[in-house]
Design an enzyme around this catalytic site. Structure first.
Site, PDB file in Angstrom:
ATOM      1  N   ASN A   1       0.798  -1.238   0.000  1.00  0.00           N
ATOM      2  CA  ASN A   1       0.000   0.000   0.000  1.00  0.00           C
ATOM      3  C   ASN A   1       0.824   1.278   0.000  1.00  0.00           C
ATOM      4  O   ASN A   1       0.339   2.317  -0.451  1.00  0.00           O
ATOM      5  CB  ASN A   1      -0.936  -0.023   1.224  1.00  0.00           C
ATOM      6  CG  ASN A   1      -1.538   1.328   1.486  1.00  0.00           C
ATOM      7  OD1 ASN A   1      -2.440   1.762   0.765  1.00  0.00           O
ATOM      8  ND2 ASN A   1      -1.021   2.034   2.486  1.00  0.00           N
TER       9      ASN A   1
ATOM     10  N   SER B   1      -4.094   3.005  -8.434  1.00  0.00           N
ATOM     11  CA  SER B   1      -4.841   4.270  -8.378  1.00  0.00           C
ATOM     12  C   SER B   1      -5.692   4.369  -9.626  1.00  0.00           C
ATOM     13  O   SER B   1      -5.331   3.839 -10.680  1.00  0.00           O
ATOM     14  CB  SER B   1      -3.866   5.458  -8.331  1.00  0.00           C
ATOM     15  OG  SER B   1      -4.568   6.666  -8.549  1.00  0.00           O
TER      16      SER B   1
ATOM     17  N   TYR C   1       3.817   9.656 -11.029  1.00  0.00           N
ATOM     18  CA  TYR C   1       2.829   8.924 -10.219  1.00  0.00           C
ATOM     19  C   TYR C   1       1.947   8.053 -11.101  1.00  0.00           C
ATOM     20  O   TYR C   1       1.755   6.857 -10.832  1.00  0.00           O
ATOM     21  CB  TYR C   1       1.986   9.932  -9.448  1.00  0.00           C
ATOM     22  CG  TYR C   1       0.976   9.315  -8.518  1.00  0.00           C
ATOM     23  CD1 TYR C   1       1.359   8.800  -7.279  1.00  0.00           C
ATOM     24  CD2 TYR C   1      -0.374   9.251  -8.854  1.00  0.00           C
ATOM     25  CE1 TYR C   1       0.436   8.241  -6.413  1.00  0.00           C
ATOM     26  CE2 TYR C   1      -1.312   8.691  -7.996  1.00  0.00           C
ATOM     27  CZ  TYR C   1      -0.898   8.185  -6.766  1.00  0.00           C
ATOM     28  OH  TYR C   1      -1.820   7.625  -5.914  1.00  0.00           O
TER      29      TYR C   1
ATOM     30  N   SER D   1       3.765   5.127 -12.576  1.00  0.00           N
ATOM     31  CA  SER D   1       4.063   4.132 -11.529  1.00  0.00           C
ATOM     32  C   SER D   1       2.806   3.321 -11.198  1.00  0.00           C
ATOM     33  O   SER D   1       2.881   2.108 -10.995  1.00  0.00           O
ATOM     34  CB  SER D   1       4.621   4.805 -10.270  1.00  0.00           C
ATOM     35  OG  SER D   1       3.600   5.433  -9.507  1.00  0.00           O
ATOM     36  N   LYS D   2       1.660   3.974 -11.151  1.00  0.00           N
ATOM     37  CA  LYS D   2       0.432   3.261 -10.798  1.00  0.00           C
ATOM     38  C   LYS D   2      -0.060   2.375 -11.953  1.00  0.00           C
ATOM     39  O   LYS D   2      -0.682   1.332 -11.724  1.00  0.00           O
ATOM     40  CB  LYS D   2      -0.643   4.249 -10.343  1.00  0.00           C
ATOM     41  CG  LYS D   2      -0.292   4.951  -9.025  1.00  0.00           C
ATOM     42  CD  LYS D   2      -0.113   3.955  -7.872  1.00  0.00           C
ATOM     43  CE  LYS D   2       0.058   4.639  -6.533  1.00  0.00           C
ATOM     44  NZ  LYS D   2       0.138   3.686  -5.407  1.00  0.00           N
TER      45      LYS D   2
ATOM     46  N   ILE E   1      -9.402  10.000  -1.848  1.00  0.00           N
ATOM     47  CA  ILE E   1      -9.682   9.476  -0.506  1.00  0.00           C
ATOM     48  C   ILE E   1      -9.096  10.465   0.509  1.00  0.00           C
ATOM     49  O   ILE E   1      -7.954  10.921   0.334  1.00  0.00           O
ATOM     50  CB  ILE E   1      -9.031   8.082  -0.315  1.00  0.00           C
ATOM     51  CG1 ILE E   1      -9.343   7.120  -1.485  1.00  0.00           C
ATOM     52  CG2 ILE E   1      -9.424   7.486   1.039  1.00  0.00           C
ATOM     53  CD1 ILE E   1     -10.799   6.722  -1.656  1.00  0.00           C
TER      54      ILE E   1
END
Ligand SMILES: NC(=O)c1ccc[n+]([C@@H]2O[C@H](COP(=O)([O-])OP(=O)(O)OC[C@H]3O[C@@H](n4cnc5c(N)ncnc54)[C@H](O)[C@@H]3O)[C@@H](O)[C@H]2O)c1
Length: 256
Positions: A95, A147, A160, A163-164, A193
């Protein structure tokens, strides 16, 4: 275990990375409330200890193991320490993640490299370290935090988002390769979130969570415990035939 929750994780050992953060804390608490022995791991010892203390205060089972998972050696040491203390790994929740923002020309080499190390390469090392134990024990569950932005990129977050996307592909690849060993690998793809990560983004834009709420068709951003509930389902026997799935949890918010 508490009355409100099923005892799905009694006698199970669960590792949660990034368990000092917003979503990770909720995941660790959820698995402990379902009877599990949780290994709370984070590079930030203070945050990890706070999560562990919150679980122990409920009379539930958690220990802190501090590890910086951008380091290959620390990934292997973490898994070895869990094996030494508990003998097995039933669930690995990958996570931990960081969000270094910026389009290509505004990112530093260091931002790119660290993003890949923390968000992607850590999973490679942790899974390689843990899978022999999982095979020996006849199976396990791995759940990775990807994500929504790994599926549909938001502008200005190339490191980001890439990477996701890699986490999503890693999840599907690992699932295909290790399903014959009854290692089920799934991923969750959250939208927005309410966590410290989103708080930083809100402050940068001069916004509040209430402003973010208005952008979500469901009327509000998600809560960490809602992601945790999904994780607890995906890792459980109830989701036995789920393997290689990427589940979005977004309140129907499209990526703008
Ligand atoms: N919050 C959101 O809106 C959102 C949306 C989609 C995906 N996610 C993903 O959910 C995961 C959790 O995010 P969050 O919102 O709880 O963030 P957060 O910043 O609250 O928590 C992340 C945790 O990871 C830890 N961490 C960072 N680098 C580490 C390292 N090298 N080694 C070990 N631990 C490290 C941090 O110390 C922190 O406790 C991340 O993978 C994030 O990308 C979050």
């Amino acid at each position: 275990m508490t009355d409100k929750y099923l005892p799905r994780y009694e006698n199970k050992v669960i590792i949660v990375t990034g368990a000092g953060g917003g979503i990770g804390t909720a995941i660790a608490q959820r698995f402990a409330r379902e009877g599990g022995q949780v290994v709370v791991t984070d590079s930030n010892a203070e945050l990890a200890n706070e999560t562990t203390a919150s679980i122990v205060a409920e009379g539930l089972k958690a220990v802190t193991m501090v590890a910086d998972i951008s380091s290959r050696d620390e990934c292997y040491k973490l898994i070895a320490d869990v094996e030494a203390q508990f003998g097995k790994i039933d669930v690995l929740i990958n996570n931990a993640g960081i969000n270094r923002r910026g389009p290509l020309m505004e990112l530093s080499d260091e931002d790119w490299d660290l993003t890949m190390q923390v968000n992607v390469t850590s999973m490679f090392h942790l899974c390689r370290a843990a899978i022999p134990n999982m095979i020996k024990n006849g199976g396990a569950a791995i759940v990775n935090t990807a994500s929504q932005w790994g599926l549909y990129p938001a502008p200005g977050h190339i490191a980001y988002n890439v990477s996701k996307a890699a986490v999503a592909s890693f999840t599907q690849n690992l699932a295909r390769d290790y399903a014959p060993h009854k290692i089920r690998v799934n991923g969750v793809c959250p939208g927005e979130i309410g966590t410290p990560m989103l708080q930083k983004a809100a402050e940068r834009k001069g916004l509040t969570f209430a402003d973010f709420d208005k952008m979500v068709p469901f009327g509000r951003i998600g809560r960490p415990d809602e992601v945790a509930a999904l994780m607890a389902f995906l890792a459980s026997e109830e989701a036995e035939f789920m393997c290689g799935s990427l589940v979005e949890i977004t309140g129907a918010q499209p990526v703008a």
